[in-house]
Enzyme design. Structure first.
Site: not given
Length: 765
Positions: A40-41, A232-233, A263, A625
């Site tokens: 996604k980044t 983002d997020e 998340q 992670r």
DNA sequence: TCCGATCTATTTTTT
DNA sequence: ATAGATCGGA
């Protein structure tokens, strides 16, 4: 053409179809639901690059993240793609820092000066504590953290103090909680912040919202400026953030949000997953992109994580899958105590590192609560494994740092109440409680800031004697003299001058204890950081006449910084952090420790389904992670708030398919490759922590074989040894039973008073 | 007002 | 276990 288009086209080839579609969807609203590790980044950064490549002016792009680290990383990546010049001009930052910047420019519409102070949660809690005290309320019913949380929730839902005081629902909720006066505290708190020209974290959002709501021209200006907004997020946005985004994007509707409901881990501070669902109502023409391919982790990790999250009822359906290898089984460590857990984790890191020739940065240890870092740290230290703790605020929340920053804050903004209270008698200047109480009362009565009263106490009828008046005047004069320096010198020079002339440095130097020395070092570290800011800033802004390298520039968002934002020259260290802090990061090897009921999931979160589901999402974040291998660990006993507790394994452990986990075995350090599997019951007698501790250690330091003695018979005059303080002599023994304690003089350290219940002492003679 | 002794809250997560 | 707040005596 602003820069070569070719590289961008090259880069685009690296994207999969969905990623590509999301990146090249230029105009209009878009939502990207991105599973963990699905790039996604990458989508966000490429999208920025793509916009620039298509002639969008960098000044027209706003990209918002939640942490400074994420913002910095993104900026770096974008600069790599499109070059520094273009990249630098894109507004990229956290919600808080971007809005803080807007408020520095526009705050005057709301009656704030551009040099307003930002209170971090520590500062605002202090202020709330003071108000509770002034109102003479029972500080058991009104605990500052509870009140702070309540106010914070109100603000993130855009409920002002006045609205709160008129909201029957909130009032009756407070009534039945036997805390009816929260509304008064909130009102006073808001007034006091305003009088101090200060904003807390929530105000940065709240006031931005009010600014856009009440000043359409200002809103229009920023709508014009930010033609493209990226978030983002998104799943972690709260109501205030949601509405601000709504307003900003209303004109162009070029808003692209990226998130993953699985998340979402910040509902506890007001984040609202519903914002994802609202999106389709607000932008009916939006395009939805789903990124489901995980590029980060092995098949086993992905499958374990999927299985875990499937237990949640609230979720948007998606299937995260991966093409990666099957990978390792999930490791499992069961320790008898928290210290043993630390040792076993450290040992496992050591072994893996040696066997596979890995650097330290390949490893991360994740925990639910920051307090858990201690036992891990100790164990890593024993094995000489360098580590770095990314724990919320530790550096910037140290007392000495807060003190120096408070002087600087007061110099920049004389009205800063918290800064004034913090500094006025630090070091002691004979301005005590009584005097300050009078000043606070007068300030309240005349509705002015403390600084005004301090300057002309007579005008506000403060009854003090001439000696005290002189002391107050001297303090004010000193602060004013700092303010003069501020205009003439660069940040470092002024800060150093303040540290010296305020007497702060001298105070800690004179202490001449290990604590005092480390305080001086910390102050020096802060001064170094300021120096670096001056130098770096000057380099980056070469030719930019705006940049002065002044102290107020440094201070602008220092309140928004956390430990994670300090640079560290030596990068090759094992990372220790809370799971929350790990969001957005990845590591080849991840240890998730403390998988115990009441710890993870947290005891505060097991009563309702929604809270428990948030804990589970947190576990999901932790698992995802890892790139290569996850190791789960738990201890059968643990010290929590000084109490020895027996623990139960976390329910989350059972949610992972047994086939994915390495057979539960006791990691016998002497026989690391042994096939020996251990029963899941009690450990056998060979596994006393002490024996174990002796076996792991390599360096041969004192602590390793430390066996504490029974201190029941401890008497004055005995020679003892402490694992941390070394050898010493008992000066006194006092108290009874559990409160029995000893004063021991340790060579080179001085007297320490130790509770025998806790202290690990060995009697030497 | 200062200093030392005693008590107490802290532990969920973060901008 | 520990820092900080609070209390009491000088």
């Amino acid at each position: 053409m602003p820069f070569e288009l070719i590289p961008v086209i090259e880069f685009l080839k690296q994207l999969n179809q969905e990623q590509y579609d999301a990146v090249v969807h230029k105009d209009g609203s878009a939502m990207v639901i991105a599973g963990a590790g699905s790039g996604k980044t990458r989508v966000l950064t490429y999208r920025v690059a793509y916009l620039l490549a298509n002639g969008v002016d960098p000044f027209h792009i706003l990209s918002l993240t939640f942490t400074n680290k994420a913002a910095r990383e993104m900026k770096e990546r974008v600069m790599n793609l499109v070059g520094d010049q273009q990249g630098r001009n894109v507004w990229m930052g956290t919600f808080h820092s971007v809005f803080a910047r807007i408020l520095r420019i526009e705050g005057h519409h709301l009656g704030y000066p551009s040099n307003y102070t930002i209170y971090d949660s520590d500062d605002s809690k202090r202020l709330i504590r003071n108000i509770i005290k002034e109102k003479d309320l029972d500080n058991k019913a009104y605990s500052p953290s509870y009140v702070a949380h309540r106010i914070s929730m109100a603000k993130s839902n855009l409920i002002s103090a006045e609205e709160y005081a008129n909201n029957p629902d909130l009032l009756s909720a407070d009534d039945s909680a036997k805390k009816p006066l929260i509304k008064d505290i909130y009102l006073t708190y808001s007034n006091r912040l305003k009088k101090a020209d200060a904003m807390d974290f929530d105000d940065l959002l709240f006031n931005t919202y009010v600014l856009f709501r009440d000043f359409p021209k200002v809103l229009y200006k920023y709508q014009q400026k930010f033609r493209y907004v990226l978030v983002d997020e998104y799943q972690d946005t709260n109501h205030a953030q949601y509405l601000i985004l709504n307003k900003l994007a209303a004109l162009n509707e070029n808003i692209c949000v990226v998130g993953d409901d699985a998340q979402s881990i910040y509902a506890f501070r007001g984040a609202h997953i519903g914002n994802i669902l609202n999106f389709k109502h607000d932008y009916p023409d939006f395009k939805l992109f789903k990124l489901e391919q995980n590029y980060r982790s092995t098949k086993r990790i992905v499958s374990a994580a999927n299985k875990v999250i499937a237990n949640n009822k609230d979720q948007i359906h998606k299937t995260v899958w991966t093409d990666n290898d099957e990978g390792n089984l999930i490791g499992y460590i069961k320790a008898t105590s928290d210290n043993e857990e630390g040792a076993m984790v450290a040992n496992s890191i050591f072994e893996t590192k040696m066997n596979q020739q890995l650097p330290n940065i390949a490893f991360a240890v994740l925990y639910r609560t920051n307090a858990q870092s201690r036992s891990i740290e100790e164990a890593l230290r024993k094995l000489n494994i360098p580590y770095r703790i990314f724990s919320g605020l530790s550096f910037y929340s140290r007392k000495e740092i807060k003190d120096l920053l408070a002087y600087i804050r007061l110099t920049i903004n004389h009205n800063d109440e918290d800064a004034l209270l913090r500094t006025i008698n630090m070091p002691a200047r004979g301005i005590g409680k009584t005097t300050m109480e009078k000043v606070v009362i007068a300030a309240d009565a005349y509705n002015v800031s403390l600084w005004e009263v301090l300057n002309t106490p007579i005008r506000f009828h403060v009854k003090i004697n001439s000696g005290t008046a002189a002391k107050l005047e001297a303090f004010a004069t000193m602060i004013k003299s700092f303010a003069v320096e501020l205009k003439k010198k660069d940040a470092f020079e002024v800060a150093q001058h303040i540290a010296t002339s305020s007497g702060l440095l001298r105070l800690y130097r004179e202490e001449d204890t290990p604590e005092g020395i480390s305080r001086v070092e910390n102050i020096e570290e802060l001064l170094n950081a300021i120096k670096e800011f001056v130098v770096k800033g000057a380099e980056q802004n070469e030719g930019d006449m705006e940049y002065q390298g002044s102290l107020d520039e440094f201070m602008q968002d220092v309140a928004l910084l956390t430990d994670a934002d300090k640079d560290d020259e030596d990068k090759d260290k094992v990372s220790l952090m809370s799971i929350h802090a790990a969001k957005g990061l990845e590591f080849p090897h991840v240890f998730i420790v403390g998988l115990e009921e009441n710890l993870f999931p947290s005891i505060q979160s097991i009563s309702t389904r929604t809270e428990l589901e948030e804990e589970r999402r947190l576990f999901y974040v932790a698992l995802t992670r890892a790139q290569e291998k996850v190791t789960l660990s738990h201890a059968e006993s643990r010290y929590r708030w000084g109490q020895f507790t027996i623990t139960e394994p976390s329910r989350f452990l059972e949610e992972i398919d047994e086939k994915l986990i390495d057979k539960p075995k006791r990691a016998n350090i002497r026989l690391p490759q042994s096939r020996q599997t251990m029963p899941q019951k009690r450990p056998d007698k060979n596994f006393k922590p002490i024996e174990y501790a002796g076996a792991v250690n390599s360096a041969g330091k004192k602590e390793e074989n430390f066996v504490p003695s029974d201190t029941a018979a401890l008497q004055t005059g005995m020679r003892v040894e402490h694992p941390k303080f070394g050898k010493g002599k008992v000066i006194a023994v006092e108290g009874q039973g559990p409160n029995k304690k000893a004063t021991v003089f340790f060579t080179g350290i001085g007297n320490k008073s130790l509770l025998l219940r806790f202290a690990r002492l060995r009697i030497l003679s």
